[in-house]
Design an enzyme around this catalytic site. Sequence first.
Site, PDB file in Angstrom:
ATOM      1  N   ALA A  65     -19.297   6.848  -7.577  1.00 19.90           N
ATOM      2  CA  ALA A  65     -20.102   7.590  -8.532  1.00 19.90           C
ATOM      3  C   ALA A  65     -20.132   6.767  -9.816  1.00 19.90           C
ATOM      4  O   ALA A  65     -19.263   5.924 -10.057  1.00 19.90           O
ATOM      5  CB  ALA A  65     -19.488   8.962  -8.775  1.00 19.90           C
ATOM      6  N   GLY A 110     -17.251   7.645  -4.318  1.00 23.56           N
ATOM      7  CA  GLY A 110     -18.436   8.318  -3.784  1.00 23.56           C
ATOM      8  C   GLY A 110     -19.138   7.499  -2.707  1.00 23.56           C
ATOM      9  O   GLY A 110     -19.841   8.059  -1.865  1.00 23.56           O
ATOM     10  N   GLU A 113     -17.294   8.234   0.376  1.00 22.87           N
ATOM     11  CA  GLU A 113     -17.605   9.621   0.736  1.00 22.87           C
ATOM     12  C   GLU A 113     -19.008   9.737   1.346  1.00 22.87           C
ATOM     13  O   GLU A 113     -19.240  10.556   2.231  1.00 22.87           O
ATOM     14  CB  GLU A 113     -17.455  10.514  -0.502  1.00 22.87           C
ATOM     15  CG  GLU A 113     -15.975  10.667  -0.900  1.00 22.87           C
ATOM     16  CD  GLU A 113     -15.794  11.232  -2.304  1.00 22.87           C
ATOM     17  OE1 GLU A 113     -16.408  10.696  -3.250  1.00 22.87           O
ATOM     18  OE2 GLU A 113     -15.036  12.205  -2.456  1.00 22.87           O
ATOM     19  N   GLU A 133     -10.190   7.056  -6.988  1.00 25.33           N
ATOM     20  CA  GLU A 133     -10.398   7.991  -8.096  1.00 25.33           C
ATOM     21  C   GLU A 133      -9.151   8.253  -8.930  1.00 25.33           C
ATOM     22  O   GLU A 133      -9.235   8.400 -10.145  1.00 25.33           O
ATOM     23  CB  GLU A 133     -10.935   9.334  -7.559  1.00 25.33           C
ATOM     24  CG  GLU A 133     -12.386   9.292  -7.121  1.00 25.33           C
ATOM     25  CD  GLU A 133     -12.563   8.944  -5.647  1.00 25.33           C
ATOM     26  OE1 GLU A 133     -11.623   8.399  -5.028  1.00 25.33           O
ATOM     27  OE2 GLU A 133     -13.649   9.225  -5.116  1.00 25.33           O
TER      28      GLU A 133
END
Length: 259
Positions: A65, A110, A113, A133
């Site tokens: 992200a 992300g 993911e 993260e």
Amino acid sequence: MEYTSLRHTCENPQIRVLYISAPQSLNALNTQVLTELESYIDTLDKEVRVLIITGDGDKSFVAGADIAEMHGLNEPEAFEFGKLGARVFRKIETLAIPVIAAVNGYALGGGCELALACDIRYASDNARFGQPEVGLGITPGFSGTYRLPKIVGQGIAKEMIYAGKPIKADEALRIGLVNKVFPQAELLPAAIRLAENICAAAPIAVRYAKQCINNNYDMDADEAILLENRLFAKCFSSEDQKEGMGAFLNKRRPAFKDK
Ligand code: CO8
């Protein structure tokens, strides 16, 4: 919608290759990219039978992200951003057709993911997977704590998430995070070959098989077996079941019509 962070190529009307394309940030996912991705999934042409997702360039699938966008978020804003990513990835996971992640470089946070939400993961030998993260002071936020343990088991998932250390493609292969690893130049051709094999099968059967496999995780054994039983039986009211078995018995190739 006009896409500025996505581009696609059509191998044929049935196979779509979608590129996440934000080169300035190694294809990081910000609100713009996620919104485009959602719109793309929502409006995907009905003719498409397999979607391949990859990253633009030869260095990164998706580097996570967008940290620049996340940096100033407060709690309610972070909740909304997390919800957006989770919703888009869930749409990918539950898309009626198979989705292949062709992981061509960094798949971090992300990005990992996103790959987890796809049905099948192929990787290039320069790919790096990780959930880094915790090193940024956050947990995974696009459903990594939910999907990673299902795919690699709790112990490995906890190690990857708690320590945040990326792993190389050969390790990802060893732990079952990816199905196969290829030299970079062979990754997309291999993903397309797999897509072609899927397209040669009866589309209804592939869709039902995806429904069974996706849903059986959250069901008890009796429910899961009953779901398979029902969808298996439902195939027998399709023309493609008659065609598939008729072709076998007549020693010819089947011509499926998705009916
Ligand atoms: N976000 C924003 N920008 C990024 C990101 C990212 N995730 N990754 C790379 N970039 C940018 C860099 O800032 C750099 O920009 P600039 O050229 O303007 O300085 C450019 O991309 C190139 O990156 P590097 O110079 O760092 O390239 P390197 O080859 O040296 O390193 C790495 C590549 C190892 C991938 C490195 O860029 C890196 O570590 N990136 C961050 C990886 C990361 O931590 N990802 C996880 C992010 S957190 C996350 O994904 C949480 C998901 C859930 C969120 C839910 C929120 C509520």
